[in-house]
Design a protein around this motif. Sequence first.
Motif, PDB file in Angstrom:
ATOM      1  N   THR A 133      56.561   5.769  -0.230  1.00 44.34           N
ATOM      2  CA  THR A 133      57.718   4.887  -0.423  1.00 44.34           C
ATOM      3  C   THR A 133      58.581   4.837   0.832  1.00 44.34           C
ATOM      4  O   THR A 133      58.984   3.757   1.283  1.00 44.34           O
ATOM      5  N   ASP A 134      58.860   5.996   1.416  1.00 39.93           N
ATOM      6  CA  ASP A 134      59.654   6.025   2.652  1.00 39.93           C
ATOM      7  C   ASP A 134      58.916   5.325   3.795  1.00 39.93           C
ATOM      8  O   ASP A 134      59.526   4.605   4.599  1.00 39.93           O
ATOM      9  N   ALA A 135      57.609   5.526   3.853  1.00 41.23           N
ATOM     10  CA  ALA A 135      56.813   4.905   4.912  1.00 41.23           C
ATOM     11  C   ALA A 135      56.783   3.388   4.762  1.00 41.23           C
ATOM     12  O   ALA A 135      56.848   2.644   5.751  1.00 41.23           O
TER      13      ALA A 135
ATOM     14  N   ARG B  88      52.016   6.021 -10.823  1.00 41.43           N
ATOM     15  CA  ARG B  88      52.497   7.225 -10.134  1.00 41.43           C
ATOM     16  C   ARG B  88      53.865   6.984  -9.506  1.00 41.43           C
ATOM     17  O   ARG B  88      54.631   7.922  -9.277  1.00 41.43           O
ATOM     18  N   PHE B  89      54.175   5.717  -9.239  1.00 37.21           N
ATOM     19  CA  PHE B  89      55.460   5.361  -8.648  1.00 37.21           C
ATOM     20  C   PHE B  89      56.431   5.036  -9.782  1.00 37.21           C
ATOM     21  O   PHE B  89      56.440   3.930 -10.309  1.00 37.21           O
TER      22      PHE B  89
ATOM     23  N   TYR C  51      61.580   2.491  -7.404  1.00 29.10           N
ATOM     24  CA  TYR C  51      61.696   1.027  -7.409  1.00 29.10           C
ATOM     25  C   TYR C  51      62.723   0.492  -6.416  1.00 29.10           C
ATOM     26  O   TYR C  51      62.419  -0.471  -5.684  1.00 29.10           O
ATOM     27  N   PRO C  52      63.950   1.036  -6.367  1.00 25.82           N
ATOM     28  CA  PRO C  52      64.929   0.446  -5.447  1.00 25.82           C
ATOM     29  C   PRO C  52      64.457   0.403  -3.995  1.00 25.82           C
ATOM     30  O   PRO C  52      64.575  -0.634  -3.329  1.00 25.82           O
ATOM     31  N   THR C  53      63.906   1.505  -3.504  1.00 29.84           N
ATOM     32  CA  THR C  53      63.451   1.529  -2.108  1.00 29.84           C
ATOM     33  C   THR C  53      62.284   0.584  -1.896  1.00 29.84           C
ATOM     34  O   THR C  53      62.208  -0.120  -0.872  1.00 29.84           O
TER      35      THR C  53
ATOM     36  N   TYR D 196      69.670   0.275  -7.620  1.00 29.19           N
ATOM     37  CA  TYR D 196      68.885  -0.826  -8.205  1.00 29.19           C
ATOM     38  C   TYR D 196      69.522  -2.174  -7.871  1.00 29.19           C
ATOM     39  O   TYR D 196      68.840  -3.103  -7.413  1.00 29.19           O
ATOM     40  N   PHE D 197      70.822  -2.307  -8.111  1.00 30.43           N
ATOM     41  CA  PHE D 197      71.488  -3.587  -7.854  1.00 30.43           C
ATOM     42  C   PHE D 197      71.512  -3.913  -6.360  1.00 30.43           C
ATOM     43  O   PHE D 197      71.372  -5.084  -5.976  1.00 30.43           O
ATOM     44  N   GLU D 198      71.676  -2.906  -5.523  1.00 34.68           N
ATOM     45  CA  GLU D 198      71.618  -3.147  -4.077  1.00 34.68           C
ATOM     46  C   GLU D 198      70.263  -3.751  -3.700  1.00 34.68           C
ATOM     47  O   GLU D 198      70.184  -4.712  -2.924  1.00 34.68           O
ATOM     48  N   ALA D 199      69.208  -3.181  -4.268  1.00 33.55           N
ATOM     49  CA  ALA D 199      67.858  -3.684  -3.990  1.00 33.55           C
ATOM     50  C   ALA D 199      67.653  -5.081  -4.552  1.00 33.55           C
ATOM     51  O   ALA D 199      67.077  -5.950  -3.887  1.00 33.55           O
TER      52      ALA D 199
END
Length: 292
Positions: A83-85, A127-128, A133-135, A184-187
């Motif tokens: 996710t970070d990648a 698995r995720f 979800y936001p990222t 979540y809302f930011e995303a």
Amino acid sequence: VLSLLSNLFRLPMSKIRVFEPLFGRIMNIFEQLLNPQSPVFEDALKACSIICQSWHSNSSDILEKINKFIGIALQSGNPAIITDAAHMRACLYETYIKNNLPQKRTFLDKFEEDYQMVVQGCLNDTRFTKDFYPTLLKSVARMIAACSEFKKDYFSQVLVLYQYYSQMPLILKNESDFEYANDYFEAMFSLLSSLLLLYDRSQTQTRTQLLKFLKMLMENIPKKYANLMVGHFSKGSMKSALKFLNTWNDVFYRDGNIILHRRYNYEIVFWAMTIEELKGDACNTLEMINEA
């Protein structure tokens, strides 16, 4: 060391450039730390992510090394690391394409692969969990925003993605729940802003179709945000909301002004004025809405 590097790249760009002669050595440090077997791999990846978002350089050596690190991380099998990648890769899209760097064409050619990697490979993989979800949605939003001029044909796909995740239920019982809701809302506001950049007037044939479409977009997230988050708005989600409102006006202008004037949008702006760092942006947004 990682904390020092992270804080260095949070400085204004004018101050970061003072350390430019050391960047080659900094990347050598990361080469040692960005090994999936390293106990600090995930921390090193996050520090590298800060560099991706902060460093706007034409130094292809540095950017290529970062992209190499990302490729290693995407093969790790660890949802948190992947996710970070994925978010780092999205940041590179912004860097290469918005700055028109030499490898811009390569990134545009890889867009479909990277888009599906996030949507099918992560968001559709059990698995995720929802914590990721936001990222992941921010990653999609960054990629789309960077490539919007060249990827208008992704409008329908991104619209489906937005509609699906905008219906995600939120349970708000404690501060931890509200913290997640803000992420979540930011995303979602970022995803919605990127969707608007793909919009073409031909996608809604009549005035009635357009208004129905605009109402759906506005009520799915902005209205829910204003109603659910009173007293719990974060700077990040509010900043993303203000950007969305301005993007809305840029894209739809007079066609979207009736819905832009909905009460909940004014409420969002007024709440933004209570956040010191956002007062200026909030006042400018209020002026924009009043003039629309």
